[in-house]
Structure formats: structure tokens, C-alpha cells
Design an enzyme around this catalytic site. Structure first.
Site, PDB file in Angstrom:
ATOM      1  N   SER A 125       0.934  -1.042  -0.143  1.00  0.00           N
ATOM      2  CA  SER A 125       0.065  -0.192   0.034  1.00  0.00           C
ATOM      3  C   SER A 125       0.783   1.117   0.018  1.00  0.00           C
ATOM      4  CB  SER A 125      -1.049  -0.118   1.163  1.00  0.00           C
ATOM      5  OG  SER A 125      -1.438   1.294   1.486  1.00  0.00           O
ATOM      6  N   TYR A 150      -2.078  -1.096  10.664  1.00  0.00           N
ATOM      7  CA  TYR A 150      -2.467  -1.485   9.339  1.00  0.00           C
ATOM      8  C   TYR A 150      -1.016  -1.209   8.256  1.00  0.00           C
ATOM      9  CZ  TYR A 150      -3.678  -1.235   4.521  1.00  0.00           C
ATOM     10  OH  TYR A 150      -3.522  -1.827   3.136  1.00  0.00           O
ATOM     11  N   LYS A 154       2.124  -3.718   6.619  1.00  0.00           N
ATOM     12  CA  LYS A 154       2.286  -3.491   5.516  1.00  0.00           C
ATOM     13  C   LYS A 154       3.972  -3.218   5.084  1.00  0.00           C
ATOM     14  CE  LYS A 154      -1.550  -4.535   3.094  1.00  0.00           C
ATOM     15  NZ  LYS A 154      -1.657  -5.997   2.557  1.00  0.00           N
TER      16      LYS A 154
HETATM   17  C1  WQD Z   1     -10.165   8.841   1.136  1.00  0.00           C
HETATM   18  C2  WQD Z   1      -9.995  10.495   1.331  1.00  0.00           C
HETATM   19  C3  WQD Z   1     -10.817  11.002   3.521  1.00  0.00           C
HETATM   20  C4  WQD Z   1     -14.571   8.870   3.746  1.00  0.00           C
HETATM   21  C5  WQD Z   1      -7.203   3.861   3.044  1.00  0.00           C
HETATM   22  C6  WQD Z   1      -5.932   3.116   3.398  1.00  0.00           C
HETATM   23  C7  WQD Z   1      -5.354   2.599   2.007  1.00  0.00           C
HETATM   24  C8  WQD Z   1      -6.283   1.412   1.421  1.00  0.00           C
HETATM   25  C9  WQD Z   1      -7.460   2.618   0.835  1.00  0.00           C
HETATM   26  C10 WQD Z   1      -6.591  -0.590   2.280  1.00  0.00           C
HETATM   27  C11 WQD Z   1      -9.676  10.924   2.701  1.00  0.00           C
HETATM   28  C12 WQD Z   1     -11.854  11.325   2.694  1.00  0.00           C
HETATM   29  C13 WQD Z   1     -13.334   9.503   3.177  1.00  0.00           C
HETATM   30  C14 WQD Z   1     -15.576   9.701   4.038  1.00  0.00           C
HETATM   31  C15 WQD Z   1     -14.053  11.654   3.493  1.00  0.00           C
HETATM   32  N1  WQD Z   1      -6.706   0.555   2.392  1.00  0.00           N
HETATM   33  N2  WQD Z   1     -13.015  10.877   3.076  1.00  0.00           N
HETATM   34  N3  WQD Z   1     -15.384  11.111   4.023  1.00  0.00           N
HETATM   35  O1  WQD Z   1      -7.585   6.832   3.799  1.00  0.00           O
HETATM   36  O2  WQD Z   1      -6.760   7.393   1.346  1.00  0.00           O
HETATM   37  O3  WQD Z   1      -6.798   4.897   2.365  1.00  0.00           O
HETATM   38  O4  WQD Z   1      -8.089   3.144   2.121  1.00  0.00           O
HETATM   39  O5  WQD Z   1      -5.771  -0.971   1.231  1.00  0.00           O
HETATM   40  O6  WQD Z   1      -4.297   1.876   2.664  1.00  0.00           O
HETATM   41  O7  WQD Z   1      -4.874   4.342   4.007  1.00  0.00           O
HETATM   42  O8  WQD Z   1      -8.926   6.013   1.737  1.00  0.00           O
HETATM   43  O9  WQD Z   1     -11.434   6.267   0.981  1.00  0.00           O
HETATM   44  O10 WQD Z   1     -10.685   6.175   3.366  1.00  0.00           O
HETATM   45  O11 WQD Z   1     -10.451   8.207   2.332  1.00  0.00           O
HETATM   46  O12 WQD Z   1     -14.163  12.893   3.189  1.00  0.00           O
HETATM   47  O13 WQD Z   1     -16.520   9.333   4.728  1.00  0.00           O
HETATM   48  O14 WQD Z   1     -11.681  10.760   1.370  1.00  0.00           O
HETATM   49  O15 WQD Z   1     -10.463  11.957   4.557  1.00  0.00           O
HETATM   50  O16 WQD Z   1      -9.094  12.221   2.431  1.00  0.00           O
HETATM   51  P1  WQD Z   1      -7.720   6.561   2.231  1.00  0.00           P
HETATM   52  P2  WQD Z   1     -10.356   6.603   2.135  1.00  0.00           P
END
Ligand code: WQD
Length: 337
Positions: A125, A150, A154
Site C-alpha cells: 500500500s 495496518y 505492510k
Molecule cells: C480517502 C479520502 C478521507 C471517507 C485507505 C488506506 C489505504 C487503502 C485505501 C487498504 C480521505 C476522505 C473518506 C468519508 C471523507 N486501504 N473521506 N469522507 O484513507 O486514502 O486510504 O483506504 O488497502 O491503505 O489508507 O482512503 O477512502 O478512506 O479516504 O472525506 O466518509 O476521502 O478523509 O481524504 P484512504 P479513504
């Protein structure tokens, strides 16, 4: 036909990779205990691939189970997806994450050594880069202490694989794929993302909010140092990510001298949370109900891939746009309801 063991093959990225493997003439074998996936995915995969995919309903964090699978098949390579992946949950249950994510890799490596299977594609990741200075990261960008247990699992798994190969202790040949933000679903809407409970990730929350399964979407923070104040990510269609695994296997099987390689798997484009929301509304002709709220602890401000290495070395490139991904995500959500 070359047999490929896919751990966690009934999961989100695993299932899309099964489809791409069959399309490329491989025979996938799934090991999945369905703790984080649904059994109906198997029927959908058999329908999509017009085949009867062998599946072991077993925990891969168990040496006896792995021994059985390797003994009963002639496996040419392995793709290791099976792991816990919820950032927030890993902060609450760190031991569970270290025991499962690192433990299952160690048992898998032991089984591969014992059965003389050398080719491994490992699901990593971009979280290993932590908070990059400029936003864009290449494979040689600094690795930092990831923000969550998490992400730390990785990084530990990456280091284990790199070190045992460097020490000459192993005949493994490994490609690490560092994912950015996988989104969307198969264009058939027969498989897609199935978050357990309230989605942590942005796109599944958007589609569940749009279909009325969830309330208002919260945008976590609008005061980041970005053009519109919201975080920037590299959102890649899950089928394009899946295809990168097949191209990685091809390279492992063809290049005898390849021992260890790392690829970022992203589109190379940074897209903000707000931009993604607007794109979703445009392509699906829907008005989303959302509001700004506080920042989410641990969120990285800006991260997206320099994807030149994978494009040049694996002859891989994205076939789908972010608009395709958002359309496919919505079609999938509607198919569930
Ligand atoms: C993306 C953006 C949130 C939800 C994580 C893990 C990564 C992978 C993918 C496993 C951020 C914003 C989110 C919401 C929001 N996981 N957001 N409202 O955190 O980039 O990555 O998931 O493989 O390893 O780190 O993904 O989709 O959670 O967030 O504003 O209800 O969307 O703040 O900026 P992230 P995400």
C-alpha cells in the site's frame, strides 16, 4: 495451464484479479475463509469466467491449511491479498493486525519454500510513504513510519520479503505492488466492493449515501493545503489494479533473473475529495447530500503515484477513467439494492 494461488481471492481486489487471471489464461485457485467476503462472490466469479474455480474455504494464517492446498495442487505462483485492511480498526486492535497480517505472510513463505513455489505478488500500500512532501511518490520516495498499525504491517511484510531475498535465505521471486486508492467495480456489476458495516472508504460511503442506505456524506476537512482545501488521492479503477497483478505474474514467470521488484499502482493523477464528489454527481446525474466536518485523524493531505516505472517495465496502463470507475461503482451499488 499455470495454476495461481490467490489468498483472499473472494475479496474486493482478489475477486477482480480472479477475472483478469482467467482472461489471461491462468487457472486461479482461491483460499479464503470468507471472514471479510461473501460466498455468493464465488458463484458470480464462476458466471463471469464461465468456469468452476477451485476454492478452499480455509484460513491461510494456518500452516496445515496451506500445506493441504500446496500438496493438492501444482502451483506456479501466488498472489497474497488476505489481510485485515481497516486503518481505524488497526488502531483499536493492533495485535490482531500484526498477528494476522504478518503471521499469514510468514506461514505462506514457509509453505512456498517447502513446496518449492517461488513466484509471489504481494499486496502492499502507498501508506508506507506516510505523508510525502510533494504529494507525488515514486518507488524511490522515502519510506516513512506509516501512520497506523495496518500500514506498519505492510511495511514489515515488505521488509521481511526484501531481507530474506537479500540474505540469500530464500529462492523467492517477489513483486510488491503498492496500491493507491482502488475504487469502482467490474463493468458487469456482478462483483464489486462489499464493505462490512459502515464504510470507512470514500466511494462506498458515497454510493451507500446516494442509494439511501447511509445518511449524509461527511467530507473530512476543508483546510488542507490543496487547491480546494480537501485531501488529494490517486483513485484507480479496481479492474486496472487487478490487471497489474496479472502483468506482474507474467514478468515473474518470464524473467528468470528477477528476484525483487516494487511498483506503484496508480493512475498518476491526483484528484481531490471534492472533485471526486463532483465527478460522481456528473457521471451519474445525481445530487449528493454532503457537508464539511472536521479532519479525520491520520489522513494524509496529498498522495498520488508517479506511475512511470510500472508503465515502462510491465507494459501496463490504466484502461478505465475515474468517471468509468464512479459509474461502475454506482451500477454495482444499485445492483445490491
Ligand atoms: C480517502 C479520502 C478521507 C471517507 C485507505 C488506506 C489505504 C487503502 C485505501 C487498504 C480521505 C476522505 C473518506 C468519508 C471523507 N486501504 N473521506 N469522507 O484513507 O486514502 O486510504 O483506504 O488497502 O491503505 O489508507 O482512503 O477512502 O478512506 O479516504 O472525506 O466518509 O476521502 O478523509 O481524504 P484512504 P479513504
Amino acid at each position: 495451464m499455470r495454476q495461481i494461488l490467490v489468498t483472499g481471492g473472494a475479496g474486493y481486489i482478489g475477486s477482480h484479479t480472479i477475472v483478469e487471471l482467467v482472461k489471461s489464461g491462468f487457472e486461479p485457485i482461491i483460499i479464503d475463509d470468507f471472514r471479510n467476503s461473501e460466498r455468493f462472490v464465488l458463484d458470480r466469479l464462476n458466471k463471469l469466467t464461465q468456469s468452476n474455480i477451485k476454492c478452499y474455504d480455509l484460513d491461510c494464517n494456518n500452516s496445515q491449511n496451506l500445506d493441504q492446498v500446496f500438496s493438492e495442487n501444482r502451483i506456479d505462483g501466488v498472489i497474497h491479498f488476505a489481510a485485515y485492511k481497516a486503518v481505524g480498526e488497526s488502531v483499536e486492535k493492533p495485535i490482531l493486525y500484526y498477528e494476522n497480517n504478518v503471521g499469514s505472510l510468514l506461514k505462506l513463505i514457509q509453505a512456498m519454500e517447502k513446496h518449492q513455489v517461488n513466484n509471489l505478488v504481494f499486496s502492499s500500500s502507498c501508506t508506507v510513504y506516510g505523508e510525502p512532501d510533494s504529494g507525488v511518490v515514486s518507488e524511490s520516495s522515502p519510506i516513512s513510519q506509516p501512520m497506523s498499525p495496518y500500514g506498519h504491517t505492510k511495511l514489515i511484510c515488505e521488509d521481511i520479503l526484501k531481507n530474506i531475498i537479500a540474505l540469500g535465505e530464500s529462492s523467492l521471486k517477489v513483486i510488491l505492488l503498492r496500491y493507491f486508492n482502488p475504487i469502482g467495480a467490474h463493468e458487469s456489476a456482478l462483483i464489486g466492493e462489499l464493505p462490512l458495516g459502515k464504510p470507512n472508504n470514500l466511494v462506498p460511503f458515497i454510493t451507500q449515501s446516494a442509494v439511501g442506505k447511509r445518511g449524509q456524506l461527511q467530507v473530512f476537512g476543508k483546510d488542507y493545503d490543496t487547491p480546494d482545501g480537501t485531501c488529494i488521492r490517486d483513485f484507480i479503477h479496481v479492474s486496472d489494479l487487478a490487471n497489474a497483478h496479472v502483468k506482474s505474474l507474467d514478468q515473474l514467470l518470464e524473467k528468470r533473473d528477477l528476484r525483487f521488484e516494487v511498483y506503484n499502482v496508480g493512475t498518476g493523477n491526483g484528484v481531490s475529495v471534492l472533485e471526486l464528489i463532483q465527478k460522481f454527481e456528473e457521471v451519474n446525474n445525481i445530487k449528493l447530500n454532503w457537508e464539511f466536518t472536521e479532519r479525520r485523524p491520520g489522513d494524509v493531505e496529498k498522495i498520488y503515484a508517479d506511475d512511470s516505472k510500472i508503465k515502462n517495465s510491465l507494459n501496463w496502463s490504466c484502461k478505465f477513467s475515474i468517471e468509468d470507475a464512479l459509474k461502475h461503482a454506482w451500477n454495482w451499488e444499485k445492483s445490491l439494492n
